[in-house]
Enzyme design. Structure first.
Site, PDB file in Angstrom:
ATOM      1  N   ILE A   1       0.864  -1.176   0.000  1.00  0.00           N
ATOM      2  CA  ILE A   1       0.000   0.000   0.000  1.00  0.00           C
ATOM      3  C   ILE A   1       0.903   1.230   0.000  1.00  0.00           C
ATOM      4  O   ILE A   1       1.624   1.486   0.967  1.00  0.00           O
ATOM      5  CB  ILE A   1      -0.942  -0.001   1.208  1.00  0.00           C
ATOM      6  CG1 ILE A   1      -1.813  -1.271   1.206  1.00  0.00           C
ATOM      7  CG2 ILE A   1      -1.808   1.245   1.209  1.00  0.00           C
ATOM      8  CD1 ILE A   1      -2.652  -1.456  -0.044  1.00  0.00           C
ATOM      9  N   LEU A   2       0.878   1.992  -1.076  1.00  0.00           N
ATOM     10  CA  LEU A   2       1.805   3.107  -1.253  1.00  0.00           C
ATOM     11  C   LEU A   2       1.494   4.274  -0.321  1.00  0.00           C
ATOM     12  O   LEU A   2       2.400   5.005   0.091  1.00  0.00           O
ATOM     13  CB  LEU A   2       1.782   3.577  -2.707  1.00  0.00           C
ATOM     14  CG  LEU A   2       2.148   2.503  -3.743  1.00  0.00           C
ATOM     15  CD1 LEU A   2       2.021   3.057  -5.151  1.00  0.00           C
ATOM     16  CD2 LEU A   2       3.550   1.970  -3.499  1.00  0.00           C
TER      17      LEU A   2
ATOM     18  N   GLU B   1     -10.375  -0.307  -7.723  1.00  0.00           N
ATOM     19  CA  GLU B   1     -11.545  -1.021  -8.220  1.00  0.00           C
ATOM     20  C   GLU B   1     -11.834  -2.282  -7.411  1.00  0.00           C
ATOM     21  O   GLU B   1     -12.967  -2.756  -7.373  1.00  0.00           O
ATOM     22  CB  GLU B   1     -11.356  -1.340  -9.703  1.00  0.00           C
ATOM     23  CG  GLU B   1     -11.247  -0.060 -10.522  1.00  0.00           C
ATOM     24  CD  GLU B   1     -10.989  -0.298 -12.002  1.00  0.00           C
ATOM     25  OE1 GLU B   1     -10.444  -1.365 -12.348  1.00  0.00           O
ATOM     26  OE2 GLU B   1     -11.323   0.586 -12.805  1.00  0.00           O
TER      27      GLU B   1
END
Length: 733
Positions: A617-618, A693
């Site tokens: 998770i950036l 998404e």
């Protein structure tokens, strides 16, 4: 940079900046109104004119004649440009219908003219004076009827049909079976910012300020439509007020603005009115889906088939609603098929998680129905049928898959063990139910380029035509550059959405974050090499940290390394065959609690939980924002969103935000998001995947399953509105 081997340790792994919850660097601009969106660009020395579109009043036929004399004579009118005057034009690669030009009408509200005036009000009033005489032709507007003549389409992405083993024999012999049909309606993107563009000509060169998710795609297709060299077009889209796929492809606002500006001899701005967003641009096509599942009594799936029908204009593509069923659950005997009907409705195309979003709406209800037949908890049923390899190609493993971890953690955090049998839990007049669904979305890889500059002040500037549609691109790109060059994020300047910059992945298919940051990573590697060479360091053992460049006992400020002229690194990330040898996907689990009024059938969401496994998770702040937005979109898809088709006239009747009902704040009381702690070295140098998404896929089914658990009324046709529930509710008396 060619990415063709799994990445090991690299500078990103330090996670001093990447992975940290840094607020969006573009946030202050947006909350203070200083972010300039497409329609808002202005130069005090230039007076823009206003263009207002005229849309076709029929769904299929030809323009016999147009009388624009009244419009041309109206107050303030500068020019009127009509489709017949422009003549037939080549359409862009990504457009199914022509956006403008010629006499043919392919769908309702297709742009057939644009009126240019000094003010918006004058242009709108004059547009109402355009008189059109049509030759109307009969059209096909009802998928339920058209599916009878649907055909096997030619897919851009491969075969529409797939299979393994002998499905029919296995299904026939299975002790427990399900054979049900589910439908999803046409849906609209309904983003806040409409499609809008400003065009200005300087000789034979065109500048366009617009709202585009994919700069290079737009620029290329606009050049095709105008019949000019793409190098003559400068396209800019630094801020976008939402897209959800509607702005992936060139739309009529940019084309109309370009023709209008040429006719008016000055810059012209065009914004599509809200009804045009539903009928003139793209939408998510309706589907009819048949699911057949056969299982042993211990819960193991032995046969699974998913068939889907959708419709589009001639030359269009189907809604690929069966794709996740090829990969999500184990089962030796399998079959999927897609069929495409010809419809004369406005163009169907990508909307957030195309394929998986509507496909999961059907598959994940079917999974619950089979679990009930088996008497197995639906969470456990999904765990039993987990697979670590592509079920259709067992020799092809997943690069990383933790669906089971998502389901188990989600069940624990949600309190799933307390789930009651359908129709038994009440809170006053509310029937209470809980539901679950798996989440799945493939990890797509697109080449992406960037240019990174280092100046004498030690400031790092990133240039890429990547876009930010509200997803946080500015921030995660800045984090990537800061991590790679060992500076704080305030030392990084990011410029996006300009066709003069290197071509990026763009924003779509949840590939934007992973691919665009990987492109910035590649450019930073080039810049690091240039810095090392300038300083006489070995680029293999140099360390960029705390604003300095270090090697051995030597340390030099990064700003000093740049010198007075600065340094530049530019590169593009390109992908090898890792996605061919290993299936790359993202996974998750959605849990929902609902209340259904026992008297009226009105449904209310009480709480939602998403557990997501999507690589590194950036930025947990921007990632969470994307997931809760997707969960909200799933709530709308489950309970209210439906474009109502007038099957006589061929258009969407509820073409505004009053009639097309999206979820609002009051519909979403509590959301929780959990990210699994994982990386995927096969995905990219960032070890990340997409997530925007994934947060949508499965949500609607979890809500529908929760409503069933509350009411014991099974609805298989979305949206789950009260009229579909009220007849089966328990007797209030």
């Amino acid at each position: 940079m060619q990415f063709d081997t799994p990445v090991t340790t690299n500078p990103i792994d330090r996670l001093k900046v990447v992975g940290q919850p840094i607020p969006r660097i573009d946030g202050p601009l947006k909350v203070t109104g200083r972010a300039i969106y497409a329609y808002e660009w202005h130069d005090p020395k230039v007076q823009c004119a206003y263009g207002y579109p005229v849309g076709a009043a029929i769904a299929k036929g030809r323009i016999k004649s147009m009388d624009v004399s009244g419009a041309r004579a109206a107050a303030g009118v500068i020019a009127v440009v009509t489709a017949p005057e422009v003549g037939d034009r080549k359409k862009g690669k990504f457009n199914t219908a022509k956006l403008f030009g010629g006499n043919e009408v392919q769908h309702y509200h297709q742009a057939i003219a644009v009126v240019v005036a000094e003010t918006f009000e004058q242009a709108r009033a004059a547009a109402a004076l355009v008189k059109v005489d049509y030759t109307e032709e009969p059209g096909v507007f009802d998928l339920a009827q058209a599916m009878q003549t649907a055909v096997k389409p030619e897919l851009e992405s491969g075969d529409p049909d797939s299979g393994a083993g002998d499905f029919e024999a296995a299904f026939k012999s299975a002790p427990v079976t399900l054979d049900q049909t589910y439908t999803t309606p046409d849906q609209s993107h309904a983003m806040m910012e409409p499609h809008a563009s400003i065009a200005a000509w300087d000789g034979d060169e065109l500048t366009v300020w617009t709202s585009s998710q994919m700069i290079d795609w737009w620029r290329t297709d606009l050049a095709t439509t105008l019949g000019i060299d793409k190098e003559k077009i400068h396209l800019m889209s630094p801020f976008i007020g939402g897209g959800f796929g509607s702005k992936l492809f060139l739309r009529s606002d940019a084309v109309l603005a370009a023709f209008a500006a040429r006719a008016a001899g000055r810059p012209v701005k065009v914004a599509l009115p809200r009804p045009f967003l539903m009928n003139n641009t793209t939408h998510r096509p309706a589907t009819v889906q048949r699911l057949r599942i056969g299982a042993e009594r211990d819960g193991r799936i032995t046969a699974i088939a998913h068939e889907s029908w959708s419709g589009d204009l001639p030359g269009g593509q189907p809604e690929t609603a069966v794709m996740q069923t090829r990969l999500l659950y184990a089962g030796a005997n399998r079959m999927t098929a897609m069929r495409l009907a010809t419809l004369d409705l406005p163009e169907g195309n990508a909307m957030r998680a195309p394929g998986e979003a509507p496909g999961m709406m059907a598959l994940e209800i079917a999974m619950d129905e089979v679990a009930e037949k088996l008497g197995i908890d639906p969470v456990e049923f999904r765990i039993i049928n987990d697979t670590q390899v592509d079920p259709e190609k067992p020799e092809r493993p997943f690069s990383h898959r933790d669906l089971v971890g998502c389901l188990k953690l989600g069940a624990e955090r949600f309190g799933w063990n307390g789930r009651g049998r359908p129709g038994l839990q009440r809170d006053g007049n509310w029937l209470i139910g809980t539901g679950v669904a798996a989440a799945f979305r493939n990890n797509l890889l697109v080449p992406s380029g960037a240019r990174v500059r280092l100046d004498a002040e030690g400031v790092v500037s990133v240039e890429t035509d990547m876009t930010d549609i509200g997803t946080g691109s500015y921030t995660i790109i800045a984090q990537t550059a800061a991590e790679m060059l060992g500076v704080t994020i305030d030392k990084v300047s990011v410029q996006l959405g300009d066709s003069r910059f290197p071509v990026s992945s763009g924003s779509g298919g949840q590939f934007g974050a992973n691919c665009s940051t990987a492109g910035v990573y590649a450019a930073c590697v080039k810049l690091r090499e240039a810095v090392a060479q300038k300083l006489g360091f070995n680029s293999e053992d140099v360390l960029f940290e705390d604003g300095e460049v270090r090697s051995g006992n030597r340390s030099v400020p990064l700003a000093e390394a740049a010198g007075p002229d600065g340094l530049v690194g530019e590169d593009t990330i390109k992908w090898g065959d890792l996605s061919e040898t290993h299936q790359q996907s993202t996974f998750g689990a959605h849990f929902v609690e609902v209340g259904v009024d026992a008297a009226t059938g009105e449904s209310r969401i009480r709480r939602m939980l998403a557990v997501c496994a999507a690589g590194r998770i950036l930025n947990p702040i921007t990632a969470r924002s994307q997931v809760i937005g997707a969960m909200t979109m799933g709530a709308g898809g489950a309970l209210s969103e439906e474009l109502a088709v007038d099957t006589r006239r061929g258009f969407f009747v509820n073409h505004d935000l009053a009639g097309y009902e999206v979820a609002v704040h009051a519909d979403i009381p509590h959301q929780e998001v959990i990210f699994m702690d994982e990386t995927d070295p096969m995905s990219s140098p960032m070890k990340a995947k997409g997530i925007a998404e994934l947060g949508l896929c499965g949500v609607s089914a979890a809500i529908a399953n929760a409503i069933y658990n509350a009411t014991e009324v099974r609805v298989r046709h979305y949206p789950v509105t009260l009229d579909k529930l009220i007849g089966g509710l328990p007797d209030v008396a």
